[in-house]
Design a protein around this motif. Structure first.
Motif, PDB file in Angstrom:
ATOM      1  N   VAL A   1       0.867  -1.188   0.000  1.00  0.00           N
ATOM      2  CA  VAL A   1       0.000   0.000   0.000  1.00  0.00           C
ATOM      3  C   VAL A   1       0.898   1.230   0.000  1.00  0.00           C
ATOM      4  CG1 VAL A   1      -1.906   1.177   1.174  1.00  0.00           C
ATOM      5  CG2 VAL A   1      -1.605  -1.283   1.509  1.00  0.00           C
ATOM      6  N   ASP A   2       0.554   2.214  -0.827  1.00  0.00           N
ATOM      7  CA  ASP A   2       1.305   3.481  -0.804  1.00  0.00           C
ATOM      8  C   ASP A   2       0.719   4.392   0.260  1.00  0.00           C
ATOM      9  OD1 ASP A   2       2.995   2.696  -2.752  1.00  0.00           O
ATOM     10  OD2 ASP A   2       2.026   3.813  -4.371  1.00  0.00           O
TER      11      ASP A   2
ATOM     12  N   LYS B   1       6.094   3.073   0.983  1.00  0.00           N
ATOM     13  CA  LYS B   1       5.378   1.832   0.667  1.00  0.00           C
ATOM     14  C   LYS B   1       5.266   0.941   1.905  1.00  0.00           C
ATOM     15  CE  LYS B   1       6.203  -0.035  -3.546  1.00  0.00           C
ATOM     16  NZ  LYS B   1       4.948   0.278  -4.225  1.00  0.00           N
ATOM     17  N   ALA B   2       4.069   0.410   2.126  1.00  0.00           N
ATOM     18  CA  ALA B   2       3.878  -0.578   3.201  1.00  0.00           C
ATOM     19  C   ALA B   2       3.831  -1.962   2.557  1.00  0.00           C
ATOM     20  CB  ALA B   2       2.583  -0.299   3.950  1.00  0.00           C
ATOM     21  N   VAL B   3       4.655  -2.871   3.060  1.00  0.00           N
ATOM     22  CA  VAL B   3       4.676  -4.240   2.548  1.00  0.00           C
ATOM     23  C   VAL B   3       4.148  -5.165   3.650  1.00  0.00           C
ATOM     24  CG1 VAL B   3       6.118  -6.087   1.583  1.00  0.00           C
ATOM     25  CG2 VAL B   3       6.735  -3.692   1.209  1.00  0.00           C
ATOM     26  N   ALA B   4       3.253  -6.083   3.282  1.00  0.00           N
ATOM     27  CA  ALA B   4       2.645  -6.963   4.286  1.00  0.00           C
ATOM     28  C   ALA B   4       3.528  -8.177   4.574  1.00  0.00           C
ATOM     29  CB  ALA B   4       1.285  -7.436   3.788  1.00  0.00           C
ATOM     30  N   TYR B   5       3.596  -8.524   5.865  1.00  0.00           N
ATOM     31  CA  TYR B   5       4.221  -9.783   6.298  1.00  0.00           C
ATOM     32  C   TYR B   5       3.174 -10.513   7.116  1.00  0.00           C
ATOM     33  CZ  TYR B   5       8.872  -8.329   4.854  1.00  0.00           C
ATOM     34  OH  TYR B   5       9.966  -7.958   4.110  1.00  0.00           O
TER      35      TYR B   5
ATOM     36  N   ALA C   1      -2.352   1.654   6.157  1.00  0.00           N
ATOM     37  CA  ALA C   1      -2.155   0.408   5.403  1.00  0.00           C
ATOM     38  C   ALA C   1      -3.229  -0.606   5.795  1.00  0.00           C
ATOM     39  CB  ALA C   1      -0.764  -0.154   5.681  1.00  0.00           C
ATOM     40  N   SER C   2      -3.505  -0.708   7.085  1.00  0.00           N
ATOM     41  CA  SER C   2      -4.480  -1.695   7.561  1.00  0.00           C
ATOM     42  C   SER C   2      -5.874  -1.361   7.041  1.00  0.00           C
ATOM     43  CB  SER C   2      -4.506  -1.730   9.097  1.00  0.00           C
ATOM     44  OG  SER C   2      -3.199  -1.933   9.595  1.00  0.00           O
ATOM     45  N   LEU C   3      -6.244  -0.092   7.105  1.00  0.00           N
ATOM     46  CA  LEU C   3      -7.586   0.277   6.638  1.00  0.00           C
ATOM     47  C   LEU C   3      -7.740   0.080   5.139  1.00  0.00           C
ATOM     48  CD1 LEU C   3      -8.962   3.335   8.544  1.00  0.00           C
ATOM     49  CD2 LEU C   3      -9.917   1.052   8.334  1.00  0.00           C
ATOM     50  N   TYR C   4      -6.679   0.380   4.410  1.00  0.00           N
ATOM     51  CA  TYR C   4      -6.727   0.164   2.966  1.00  0.00           C
ATOM     52  C   TYR C   4      -7.037  -1.308   2.693  1.00  0.00           C
ATOM     53  CZ  TYR C   4      -5.448   0.237  -1.929  1.00  0.00           C
ATOM     54  OH  TYR C   4      -5.486   0.131  -3.293  1.00  0.00           O
ATOM     55  N   ASP C   5      -6.364  -2.159   3.445  1.00  0.00           N
ATOM     56  CA  ASP C   5      -6.510  -3.610   3.306  1.00  0.00           C
ATOM     57  C   ASP C   5      -7.931  -4.065   3.651  1.00  0.00           C
ATOM     58  OD1 ASP C   5      -4.652  -5.604   2.567  1.00  0.00           O
ATOM     59  OD2 ASP C   5      -4.692  -6.439   4.604  1.00  0.00           O
TER      60      ASP C   5
END
Ligand code: GL2
Length: 834
Positions: A197-198, A226-230, A307-311
Motif C-alpha cells: 500500500v502506498d 510503501k507498506a509491505v505486508a508480512y 495500510a491496515s484500513l486500505y486492506d
C-alpha cells in the motif's frame, strides 16, 4: 471451498490437504527435507539451530495449509470479521505453541529424538518475537490465541519492527540496552511482496466545489512510503482454524535507490530515501505506560493504520456490498489510543475518496470502532501537537476539526451554555501549542469504550472520562476484564501441572473451557494429588534455581520461599517498596542472634523487568536491587535466609520458566494505578499465591479464589487522593521502619548513597506520590503473614490448589467471547475437520 477449485487442480489440491504429520516418520522426513533443501545443509552438520529451523519450517508448512483453508472459508462464508489493531504484539516463541496447538508435540519429540536432539534444546533456539513492551502487548498476543482457538474470523494488524524491545544486560548493577535484531531467520513470517500500500505523508489540501455544490477536498503532494505486508499464521488450539496477523514493513516507494544521484556520483545520498522510509518500521518505542509525543511515532501510527484500513476496505469492496453494510461486515478494535487515527482515516476514505455524505460516513465509522482504554495514568494519555499534525497529516487535521465541531455542537445542544463542559470534552486542548487528545477522539469515534478490569472500568467512568458518561450516557462504557491464554500460560509453561490436571479432570478440555478447573477442588484432600502438586512446584523451582546459578552465579535453595516480582520497572508498580522491604528484612536478620535467625523463613527475592531507557528513577531502582543483592548474597551471617536476585532481560520465554516456579508473587501497585495486570492471573493459574494491593484484577481474583487465599494490604483507591492531598498540605512523616531503611542506605551499606537518593527523596521530600511510606507498614506486616502461612506447608498447598481450581474466569477465551458478544457482534465460524 473445494467446489470452487478448478477441475485441473482439484486432484492435486485434495492430495495436499493432510493435517499434521501422519506419524513421527512423516515428521522426520519433512525435517530432513528442509535441512537438505530449504536450508541447503547436510544432515551431518545439522546443529540445534538448524534442527530448530527445519522443525519450524515443517510445522509452518502445516499451518499454511490450515491458514489457506481458514481464509478461504471465511471469504466464502462472507461473515463479519474483527480486526484487532495493536501497535504491540508480544508473541514470544512460536514453535512450542504451534506444536501444542496443532497437537503434535509428541510426534515432534519422538522424531527429534530419533535425529539425536532433545526437543527442549531445539525449542530454546528460538528468539522471542518481542514486538511489545509489557502487559498491553502480551494481552494482544493472548487475544490472537483465543480468537483462533474459538474459531472467530479475526485478523491482527501491527507493525513489523526490525528491532523489538531492547535486550537488557546488567553490567555492574546497571541496566544496559542492546538492540534486539530478531529477523535474521524468522520462519514464522511470510513476506507478501504483492500486498503493498502506498502511504502518503506531508503535502497540502486543495478544496473545490463540484457541480452539485459539494466541497471536494484533495490531499496532494508530500511523500509516499510503501507498506509491505508480512503475514504470521496464528494457530488455534485443537481446531484447524488458523488466523492471520498482518504486520506492515516500510519501504521506499521509489524502488531501491535513486539512480540519478547514484550516477552523478552522490553515492551516499542515493540510498537516503530508502533508509528514511525504512526508519518508520525500524524500532519499537520502548516506553510502557508513557507517551513521549515523537514525530516518528506519529508516522508509525499513521503508516500502520492507513495500510491496515486500505486492506480492510479493499476486502470489503470485493463483496460488492453497499457502504452502509460496512459495520455488519467489519468490527475494528482500537487497542489503546495508538490506532485512533483509523477513525479519521476511515472518515477520509468514505468522504474524500468514496464520496459519501458526512453524516452517513460518520455513522458507519462510529458503528465500526470499539476502543479499549488500558490506563488512567495521565503521562500515558496520548496527545499530539496541532502544528505537528498540520505538517504531517494536513487533511486529517481538518477532519479532526470537523469531527470536533459536530461533536461539540451536539454537546452544546445537551448542555446549553456550559462552556466548561465544552472545553473539557473537546478533542482539542486549548494549550500552547494546541494539542489533540487522542482518547477523546477515540471515544467520540467508537460505539463502545471498555476498561480492562472492574475497578479500572469504574474509575474511567468517574475520573478521566466522567464528562463523556454524561454526554453519551453510561451504556457506551463497559468492562471486559482481561484474561490470559491457558494454552501458553499453563499447558506450555507448566506441562507437568497441565498433565496432572488433565489426569484428574479426565481430559484436556479444561484448556478449552477453563472453568473445568473447578473439578480439581475435589482432590484437594487427596494425599497423592497433594504430593504430586508440591513436587511439581519444587521441580519448577529447581529449574529456576539452575537458571539463576547459570546467569548470576548465585546459589539459591529451592526449598526457600520464592518471592517474585517480574514486570516493567515503574514507580507506580512499586518495585522500590519491595526492595525497601527486602532491606528491612535484612536489617532485622542482622539484628538477631544466630539462634533467633534460625526461626526465620528463608526467602529468595527475585526481580526482573526492563526500565524504559530514558526513565532515570526506574534505572535507579534496578541499580539498588543489584546493590542490595551484592551485599546480602555475600553476607555469611545471612546465608540461605535471604537472597536477592535480579534476572536479566525478562521476556515472554523467561516468564514461562519463572512463573511456574513462584511461591508468592508481588502485584503491589498504588491502588488505582494498575488498570488490570495480567501476570497476577498467570501466577495464580500456576499455583503461586500472591501478595497485592486492592488494585486492578487483584480484586476480581480475590473474589474468585477467596480472601483466605490471597495476601491483600495497603490503602484503597478511594482514599489515595486525600492521602496525596495530605502529603502536600498536611504533615508528612516517613514510616519509622522505612526511615531505618533509608538510614542504612544513606550510611553507605549498599555502596554510594548518592546513587539512590532520588528514590529516597521521592518519598521523603517530594510528596511520596505513590504512597510507599503510607503502605509500608501494612506491606511488612503482610509479608510476615506470608512467612507464617508458608511454614504451614499443608495449609499452603490447600490454598494453592483452591486458587487454581477457581481461576476459570480468567481465561482470555471468556474475555474474547465477551468482546464478541458485547462489542463486535460476531459469531464463531467453526471449520469442520476433513
Ligand atoms: C496496560 C496496563 O498498565 C496493565 O495494567 C494492563 O493489564 C494491560 C493490559 O490491559 O495494559 N496499559 C498499558 O499502557 N500497558 C499495560 O500493560 N503498557
Amino acid at each position: 471451498v473445494e467446489a470452487s477449485i478448478p477441475e485441473p487442480q482439484r486432484k492435486a489440491w485434495l492430495e495436499h490437504q493432510t493435517h499434521g504429520f501422519k506419524d513421527k516418520d512423516g515428521f522426520e522426513k519433512e525435517v530432513v527435507r528442509h535441512v537438505e533443501t530449504t536450508l541447503a545443509r547436510s544432515l551431518y552438520n545439522c546443529d540445534e539451530q538448524a534442527a530448530y529451523s527445519a522443525c519450524s519450517l515443517a510445522f509452518r508448512d502445516r499451518l499454511i495449509l490450515e491458514w489457506n483453508r481458514t481464509q478461504q472459508r471465511q471469504t466464502f462464508a462472507d461473515s463479519k470479521r474483527v480486526y484487532y489493531l495493536s501497535l504491540e504484539f508480544l508473541m514470544g516463541r512460536a514453535l512450542d505453541n504451534a506444536m501444542l496447538n496443532i497437537g503434535q508435540k509428541d510426534v515432534a519429540k519422538a522424531g527429534l529424538a530419533d535425529l539425536g536432539f532433545r526437543i527442549e534444546d531445539v525449542i530454546e533456539q528460538e528468539h522471542d518475537a518481542a514486538l511489545g513492551n509489557g502487559g498491553l502487548g502480551r494481552l494482544a498476543a493472548c487475544f490472537l490465541d483465543s480468537l483462533a482457538s474459538l474459531n472467530y474470523p479475526a485478523w491482527g494488524y501491527g507493525l513489523r519492527y526490525r528491532y523489538g524491545i531492547f535486550k537488557q544486560e546488567i553490567i555492574d548493577g546497571y541496566q544496559v540496552e542492546v538492540p534486539d535484531y530478531w529477523l535474521d531467520f524468522n520462519p514464522w513470517e511470510f513476506p507478501r511482496h504483492d500486498v503493498t500500500v502506498d502511504i502518503q505523508f506531508y503535502g497540502h489540501v486543495t478544496k473545490r466545489t463540484d457541480d452539485n455544490g459539494k466541497t471536494i477536498a484533495t490531499w496532494e503532494g508530500g511523500e509516499i512510503v510503501k507498506a509491505v505486508a508480512y503475514d504470521v499464521p496464528i494457530p488455534g488450539y485443537a481446531t484447524p482454524s488458523t488466523n492471520n496477523l498482518r504486520l506492515w514493513s516500510s519501504k521506499a516507494a521509489s524502488g531501491e535507490f535513486d539512480f540519478q544521484k547514484f550516477n552523478s556520483g552522490d553515492y551516499e545520498n542515493s540510498v537516503a530515501d530508502q533508509q528514511r522510509a525504512e526508519t518508520i518500521s525500524a524500532v519499537l518505542y520502548p516506553n510502557d505506560n508513557l507517551d513521549r509525543g515523537k514525530e516518528l511515532r506519529l508516522k508509525q501510527q499513521y503508516f500502520w493504520v492507513a495500510a491496515s484500513l486500505y486492506d480492510i476496505v479493499r476486502r470489503f469492496k470485493k463483496s460488492k456490498r453497499a457502504w452502509k453494510e460496512f459495520p455488519d461486515q467489519v468490527a475494528i478494535q482500537l487497542n489503546d489510543t495508538h490506532p485512533t487515527l483509523a477513525v479519521v482515516e476511515l472518515q477520509r476514505i468514505l468522504v474524500d475518496l468514496e464520496g459519501l455524505d458526512w453524516e452517513e460516513a460518520w455513522n458507519i465509522v462510529t458503528s465500526t470502532f470499539g476502543y479499549t482504554n488500558h490506563t488512567v495514568l495521565p503521562e500515558a494519555l496520548e496527545k499530539w501537537s496541532v502544528p505537528l499534525f498540520q505538517h504531517l497529516l494536513p487533511r486529517h487535521l481538518q477532519l479532526i476539526y470537523d469531527i470536533n465541531l459536530f461533536f461539540l455542537q451536539s454537546v452544546e445542544r445537551k448542555f446549553p451554555k456550559d462552556r466548561d463542559m465544552l472545553a473539557r470534552v473537546s478533542i482539542i486542548e486549548e494549550s500552547q501549542p494546541k494539542m489533540i487528545r487522542m482518547a477523546h477522539l477515540a471515544i467520540v469515534g467508537s460505539h463502545k469504550v471498555n476498561g480492562v478490569a472492574e475497578l479500572h472500568s469504574d474509575l474511567i467512568k468517574t475520573t478521566i472520562f466522567k464528562d463523556f458518561v454524561e454526554v453519551f450516557g453510561p451504556d457506551k462504557f463497559t468492562n471486559v476484564t482481561n484474561g490470559i491464554t491457558p494454552r501458553r500460560w499453563l499447558h506450555q509453561a507448566n506441562p507437568r501441572l497441565s498433565e496432572l490436571i488433565s489426569s484428574k479432570t479426565g481430559s484436556n478440555n479444561f484448556l478449552k473451557d477453563l472453568t473445568e478447573l473447578a473439578k480439581i477442588e475435589h482432590y484437594k484432600d487427596d494425599a497423592d494429588f497433594r504430593k504430586e502438586w508440591a513436587e511439581i512446584k519444587y521441580a519448577n523451582k529447581v529449574r529456576l534455581a539452575k537458571h539463576i546459578k547459570n546467569t548470576t552465579g548465585v546459589d539459591v535453595n529451592p526449598s526457600a520461599l520464592f518471592d517474585v516480582q517480574v514486570k516493567r520497572i515503574h514507580e507506580y508498580k512499586r518495585q522500590q517498596m519491595n526492595i525497601f522491604g527486602v532491606i528491612h528484612r535484612y536489617l532485622t536478620l542482622k539484628s538477631l542472634s544466630p539462634e533467633e535467625r534460625k526461626k526465620f523463613q528463608p526467602r529468595v527475592s527475585i526481580f526482573g523487568g526492563k526500565a524504559a531507557p530514558g526513565y532515570w528513577m526506574a534505572k535507579q531502582i534496578i541499580h539498588l536491587i543489584n546493590a542490595v543483592g551484592a551485599v546480602v548474597n555475600n553476607d555469611k551471617d545471612i546465608g540461605d535466609l535471604l537472597k536477592v536476585i535480579f534476572l536479566e532481560d525478562y521476556n515472554v520465554s523467561k516468564a514461562e520458566m519463572i512463573i511456574p516456579a513462584s511461591d508468592i508473587s508481588e502485584h503491589i501497585s498504588t491502588a488505582g494505578t494498575e488498570a488490570s495486570g495480567t501476570s497476577n492471573m498467570k501466577f495464580v493459574l500456576n499455583g503461586g499465591l500472591i501478595i497485592g494491593t486492592c488494585d486492578g484484577a487483584n480484586i476480581e481474583i480475590t473474589r474468585e479464589i477467596g480472601e483466605q487465599n490471597i495476601f491483600l494490604f495497603g490503602n484503597l483507591a478511594e482514599d489515595v487522593e486525600d492521602i496525596r492531598h495530605n502529603h502536600t498540605y498536611g504533615s508528612h512523616t516517613v514510616d519509622p521502619d522505612l526511615a531505618k531503611v533509608f538510614e542504612a542506605i544513606e550510611k553507605g551499606t549498599f555502596g554510594e548513597p548518592n546513587d539512590f537518593m532520588g528514590m529516597i527523596s521521592a518519598v521523603r521530600d517530594h510528596g511520596d506520590f505513590y504512597l510507599v511510606s503510607d503502605d509500608f507498614h501494612s506491606y511488612i506486616e503482610t509479608q510476615e503473614l506470608v512467612d507464617k502461612a508458608y511454614r504451614d506447608q499443608d495449609g499452603w498447598i490447600t490454598k494453592s490448589i483452591e486458587s487454581v481450581a477457581r481461576m476459570g474466569f480468567f481465561s482470555s477465551d471468556r474475555c474474547i467471547n465477551e468482546y464478541a458478544e458485547g462489542i463486535w457482534n460476531i459469531e464463531p465460524l467453526p471449520i469442520k475437520e476433513q
